[in-house]
Motif scaffolding. Structure first.
Motif, PDB file in Angstrom:
ATOM      1  N   LEU A   1      16.045  11.739 -51.042  1.00  0.00           N
ATOM      2  CA  LEU A   1      14.646  11.432 -51.156  1.00  0.00           C
ATOM      3  C   LEU A   1      14.033  10.956 -49.844  1.00  0.00           C
ATOM      4  CD1 LEU A   1      14.362   9.648 -54.608  1.00  0.00           C
ATOM      5  CD2 LEU A   1      13.438  11.854 -53.967  1.00  0.00           C
ATOM      6  N   HIS A   2      14.868  10.621 -48.879  1.00  0.00           N
ATOM      7  CA  HIS A   2      14.343  10.119 -47.621  1.00  0.00           C
ATOM      8  C   HIS A   2      13.445  11.155 -46.946  1.00  0.00           C
ATOM      9  CE1 HIS A   2      13.936   8.028 -43.879  1.00  0.00           C
ATOM     10  NE2 HIS A   2      14.447   9.052 -43.234  1.00  0.00           N
ATOM     11  N   CYS A   3      13.906  12.410 -46.899  1.00  0.00           N
ATOM     12  CA  CYS A   3      13.095  13.428 -46.226  1.00  0.00           C
ATOM     13  C   CYS A   3      11.851  13.758 -47.050  1.00  0.00           C
ATOM     14  CB  CYS A   3      13.915  14.685 -45.939  1.00  0.00           C
ATOM     15  SG  CYS A   3      14.513  15.526 -47.395  1.00  0.00           S
ATOM     16  N   VAL A   4      11.906  13.623 -48.373  1.00  0.00           N
ATOM     17  CA  VAL A   4      10.746  13.890 -49.204  1.00  0.00           C
ATOM     18  C   VAL A   4       9.688  12.816 -48.966  1.00  0.00           C
ATOM     19  CG1 VAL A   4       9.923  14.047 -51.577  1.00  0.00           C
ATOM     20  CG2 VAL A   4      12.066  15.123 -50.946  1.00  0.00           C
ATOM     21  N   ASN A   5      10.112  11.560 -48.799  1.00  0.00           N
ATOM     22  CA  ASN A   5       9.171  10.480 -48.558  1.00  0.00           C
ATOM     23  C   ASN A   5       8.530  10.588 -47.185  1.00  0.00           C
ATOM     24  OD1 ASN A   5       9.612   9.351 -51.045  1.00  0.00           O
ATOM     25  ND2 ASN A   5      11.227   8.006 -50.333  1.00  0.00           N
ATOM     26  N   ALA A 103       7.510  11.401 -60.707  1.00  0.00           N
ATOM     27  CA  ALA A 103       6.721  12.451 -61.352  1.00  0.00           C
ATOM     28  C   ALA A 103       5.887  13.214 -60.333  1.00  0.00           C
ATOM     29  CB  ALA A 103       5.824  11.843 -62.426  1.00  0.00           C
ATOM     30  N   SER A 104       5.305  12.501 -59.379  1.00  0.00           N
ATOM     31  CA  SER A 104       4.500  13.143 -58.339  1.00  0.00           C
ATOM     32  C   SER A 104       5.346  14.059 -57.462  1.00  0.00           C
ATOM     33  CB  SER A 104       3.834  12.067 -57.494  1.00  0.00           C
ATOM     34  OG  SER A 104       3.182  12.628 -56.395  1.00  0.00           O
ATOM     35  N   THR A 105       6.532  13.589 -57.066  1.00  0.00           N
ATOM     36  CA  THR A 105       7.413  14.385 -56.218  1.00  0.00           C
ATOM     37  C   THR A 105       7.932  15.615 -56.960  1.00  0.00           C
ATOM     38  OG1 THR A 105       8.080  12.401 -55.020  1.00  0.00           O
ATOM     39  CG2 THR A 105       9.502  14.321 -54.810  1.00  0.00           C
ATOM     40  N   VAL A 106       8.307  15.452 -58.221  1.00  0.00           N
ATOM     41  CA  VAL A 106       8.793  16.582 -59.022  1.00  0.00           C
ATOM     42  C   VAL A 106       7.686  17.621 -59.188  1.00  0.00           C
ATOM     43  CG1 VAL A 106       9.521  17.260 -61.346  1.00  0.00           C
ATOM     44  CG2 VAL A 106      10.613  15.328 -60.208  1.00  0.00           C
ATOM     45  N   ILE A 111       5.267  22.912 -57.723  1.00  0.00           N
ATOM     46  CA  ILE A 111       4.187  23.712 -57.153  1.00  0.00           C
ATOM     47  C   ILE A 111       4.680  24.506 -55.940  1.00  0.00           C
ATOM     48  CG2 ILE A 111       1.977  23.548 -55.920  1.00  0.00           C
ATOM     49  CD1 ILE A 111       1.340  21.161 -57.819  1.00  0.00           C
ATOM     50  N   THR A 112       5.491  23.880 -55.094  1.00  0.00           N
ATOM     51  CA  THR A 112       6.032  24.567 -53.913  1.00  0.00           C
ATOM     52  C   THR A 112       6.931  25.733 -54.323  1.00  0.00           C
ATOM     53  OG1 THR A 112       5.926  22.513 -52.635  1.00  0.00           O
ATOM     54  CG2 THR A 112       7.369  24.252 -51.803  1.00  0.00           C
TER      55      THR A 112
END
Length: 150
Positions: A1-5, A103-106, A111-112
Motif C-alpha cells: 500500500l505504500h506505493c498506492v498512498n 474502499a476508495s483505493t479499491v 476503474i484503472t
C-alpha cells in the motif's frame, strides 16, 4: 500500500509500465533483428509461458477469494459478526477512516483495470500489433491458445 498512498493508482500503473518498457528495451531490439520464423517461435514460447503463469495465478486468486467469502458467510451465520462493538468512539472513527481509504483505493483500482482491460482497447492493441508485427502476434496468439489447451 505504500506505493498506492504515494499517488493515484493510475500514476503507479503508468510509472510501472514505463519502467518495464525501459528495462525490456534491449530485448525488443534483439527481437527486431530476428527472422520471421524466429519471431514466431520466441513469441509462441512467450505466449505459452505468460498464459500458464496467469492462469495459475488467476485460479489461486479465485480459490482464496472463494474461501474468504465462505468464511465470512460462516462467521455471519454463526453470529460472530452481529453486534460488533468498538472499544471507544475514537477507535470507531479510526476504523471508519481506514475502511473509507480502502474502499476508495479499491474503487480506483477497479476503474484503472476497467480502463486498461476493456475489450475495445484490447482489440485495438491486437490489430495494431498484427499490422506492425504479424509473425510475433501470430506466434504469441498460438502460444497462448496452446497454454490454455494444455
Amino acid at each position: 500500500l505504500h506505493c498506492v498512498n504515494a499517488g493515484k493508482v493510475e500514476d503507479v500503473v503508468d510509472d510501472l509500465r514505463e519502467k518495464t518498457i525501459d528495462s525490456l528495451q534491449p530485448l525488443f531490439d534483439k527481437f527486431d533483428d530476428l527472422p520471421p520464423k524466429g519471431k514466431f517461435g520466441v513469441s509462441a514460447i512467450g505466449g505459452f509461458a505468460i498464459t500458464k503463469i496467469s492462469m495459475r495465478t488467476t485460479i489461486k486468486v479465485v480459490k482464496v477469494g472463494g474461501a474468504a467469502f465462505i468464511m465470512t458467510e460462516v462467521l455471519h451465520q454463526a453470529g460472530v459478526l452481529d453486534d460488533f462493538s468498538y472499544p471507544s468512539d475514537s477507535s470507531h472513527k479510526f476504523i471508519l477512516g481506514i475502511r473509507q481509504k480502502i474502499a476508495s483505493t479499491v474503487n480506483e483500482c477497479r476503474i484503472t483495470v476497467r480502463k486498461h482491460l476493456n475489450v475495445d482497447n484490447m482489440r485495438q492493441v491486437y490489430k495494431s500489433c498484427l499490422q506492425n508485427e504479424k509473425m510475433g502476434t501470430l506466434g504469441f496468439t498460438t502460444g497462448a491458445v496452446a497454454g490454455l489447451l494444455l
